[in-house]
Design an enzyme around this catalytic site. Structure first.
Site, mmCIF file in Angstrom:
data_model
loop_
_atom_site.group_PDB
_atom_site.id
_atom_site.type_symbol
_atom_site.label_atom_id
_atom_site.label_comp_id
_atom_site.label_asym_id
_atom_site.label_seq_id
_atom_site.Cartn_x
_atom_site.Cartn_y
_atom_site.Cartn_z
ATOM 1 N N ASN A 39 -2.026 6.680 -2.353
ATOM 2 C CA ASN A 39 -3.256 6.636 -1.274
ATOM 3 C C ASN A 39 -3.893 5.249 -2.124
ATOM 4 O O ASN A 39 -5.146 5.365 -2.149
ATOM 5 C CB ASN A 39 -4.292 7.968 -1.247
ATOM 6 C CG ASN A 39 -5.241 7.833 -0.118
ATOM 7 O OD1 ASN A 39 -5.000 6.999 0.816
ATOM 8 N ND2 ASN A 39 -6.168 8.479 -0.193
ATOM 9 N N ASN A 40 -3.242 4.495 -2.374
ATOM 10 C CA ASN A 40 -3.848 3.399 -2.876
ATOM 11 C C ASN A 40 -3.084 2.068 -3.039
ATOM 12 O O ASN A 40 -1.570 2.380 -2.804
ATOM 13 C CB ASN A 40 -4.239 3.290 -4.309
ATOM 14 C CG ASN A 40 -5.565 2.661 -4.775
ATOM 15 O OD1 ASN A 40 -5.758 1.466 -4.051
ATOM 16 N ND2 ASN A 40 -6.313 3.426 -5.493
ATOM 17 N N HIS B 13 0.935 -1.336 0.130
ATOM 18 C CA HIS B 13 0.057 -0.048 -0.194
ATOM 19 C C HIS B 13 0.952 1.277 0.146
ATOM 20 O O HIS B 13 1.702 1.435 0.760
ATOM 21 C CB HIS B 13 -0.799 0.061 1.149
ATOM 22 C CG HIS B 13 -1.898 1.194 1.197
ATOM 23 N ND1 HIS B 13 -3.062 1.142 0.747
ATOM 24 C CD2 HIS B 13 -1.708 2.335 1.607
ATOM 25 C CE1 HIS B 13 -3.631 2.318 0.798
ATOM 26 N NE2 HIS B 13 -2.961 3.115 1.460
ATOM 27 N N CYS B 14 0.733 1.988 -1.041
ATOM 28 C CA CYS B 14 1.414 3.221 -1.189
ATOM 29 C C CYS B 14 0.824 4.556 -0.718
ATOM 30 O O CYS B 14 0.018 4.982 -1.227
ATOM 31 C CB CYS B 14 1.819 3.489 -2.770
ATOM 32 S SG CYS B 14 3.059 4.873 -3.010
ATOM 33 N N PRO B 15 1.434 5.180 0.170
ATOM 34 C CA PRO B 15 0.512 6.443 0.877
ATOM 35 C C PRO B 15 0.746 7.424 -0.122
ATOM 36 O O PRO B 15 -0.277 8.412 -0.001
ATOM 37 C CB PRO B 15 1.289 6.666 2.084
ATOM 38 C CG PRO B 15 2.855 6.138 2.012
ATOM 39 C CD PRO B 15 2.466 4.919 1.023
#
Length: 395
Positions: free
Chosen positions: A125-126, A120-122
């Protein structure tokens, strides 16, 4: 991609807003400084240079936006395989109320099972996974190349600007085109630092993603394979990763001019000697091993759920946290936790009263995370002795 409002909501978050802000700051300052150093309206070289940078900046933003709004592709809620006979070879997600397709994992931030989930890549945001892996890799690649270009342009402009008076004194006015004011100097240095930081940080992430594409193995699957090999140490049995098709075919699974993924995210091309459920069977076996080593702990001291519990737990616990972004959980005296991971000062587990004895949730989302080790004692004694210990600690 989802509805328009869902796409907009993806960007109302500190991650995408920060990332876009960094891209725009570097782009605007670089274009402004380069227009003084190498004016595009005076030379063909300057025009080509400025156009090239604009293309890199635009491609970076485009792929960033596409990676964010496309998403990894989520497993349909309540999904079941067409053949009921293979259900015992798949993991069941109690949150999504359905079976997990091969290579999918549940993301606690998206609250959905993501297909071929890498992480999950902040910043977007997905999750990064099946549907947006190509866009994400392109975003990283263009960001690194663009910031390398920006570093050269900003560095050259800064050098020309700092030596402007020297050029004028020695009769070389044609080189004294960069005029630095206090604010342009500050913004130039700041943008140069951002560009170098992006090259280093994003460049490392790009290296990890290139390795993942070449091996056709996500970061989560790296961990699964590592545990699979550990389980077979000392035996003649070997584990073969079923999705390693060779470098060329592995790259073709992600790389394409359209960035469109291959397949449906459910059925995957597999290596010879494996089947669609080779990896899921290994995951189930690892889950069984995990349950076998689980130890029950009773909470004898309240855990606040703080990431830095300096006042409640002391400096040793605070300065030696587990190196992970997994949550810290709040626990009260008397709670029982099923612990599966141990550190010197921290434990990782799930509240036992959030699940039933057979491991299924009682209509609630499981409470799972890290908590200070000194807050718990292992349940190796009778309940009466545990209660006496709690009462003694509270006095």
């Amino acid at each position: 991609m989802g509805s328009l409002w869902t796409c907009i909501r993806r960007f109302i978050h500190w991650g995408p807003l920060t990332a876009i802000g960094i891209i725009k700051i570097i782009s605007f300052v670089t274009l402004y400084m380069n227009a003084m150093w190498w004016p595009p309206n005076l030379t063909i070289g300057g025009l080509i240079n400025q156009t090239l940078f604009l293309m890199l900046s635009s491609l970076t933003v485009f792929n960033f936006v596409m990676a964010a709004i496309t998403g990894p592709g989520f497993v349909p809620l309540g999904w079941k395989p067409k053949d009921p006979k293979v259900q015992d070879q798949l993991q069941y997600c109690t949150v999504c109320q359905g079976y997990k397709v091969p290579r999918s994992h549940h993301c606690r931030r998206c609250d959905r099972c993501s297909m071929k989930m890498d992480h999950h890549c902040p910043w977007i945001n997905n999750c990064v996974g099946y549907a947006n892996h190509a866009y994400f890799c392109c975003f990283l690649g263009f960001a690194v190349i663009g910031c390398m270009h920006a570093t050269i342009l900003l560095g050259g402009s800064l050098y020309r600007g700092l030596n402007r008076h020297w050029y004028i004194m020695h009769g070389r006015e044609h080189l004294a085109t960069v005029h630095l004011t206090l604010w342009t100097l500050v913004w130039c240095v700041f943008s140069l630092g951002l560009a170098i930081g992006v090259v280093i940080a994003v460049g490392m992430l790009l290296g990890f993603q290139v390795r993942a594409v070449v091996r056709n193995r996500t970061g989560i699957e790296d961990w699964i394979v590592e545990k699979a090999k550990y389980r077979r140490e000392g035996t003649e049995e070997t584990f073969r990763f079923p999705y390693d098709l060779g470098v060329r075919r592995n790259i073709a699974q992600v790389a394409s001019w359209s960035c469109e993924p291959i397949g449906d995210g459910i059925v995957w091309e597999i290596a010879e000697g494996c089947d669609q459920y080779s990896l899921t069977r290994e995951q189930l076996a690892q889950k069984a091993d995990k349950r076998a080593r689980t130890r029950r702990y009773s909470i004898v001291r309240r855990a606040t759920g703080s990431w830095v519990p300096l006042w409640s737990q002391g400096i040793c616990v605070s300065v030696q946290p587990p190196c992970t972004d997994e949550p810290r959980i709040e626990l009260n005296v008397g709670d029982v936790v099923n612990v599966t991971r141990w550190r010197k000062y921290w434990l990782f587990g799930e509240k036992a009263n959030s699940t039933s004895k057979d491991g299924q949730e009682n209509g609630k989302k499981s409470i799972r995370g890290w908590f200070p080790r000194r807050c718990a004692v292992e349940l190796v004694e009778s309940e009466d002795n545990i209660e006496m210990y709690i009462n003694k600690k509270s006095k």
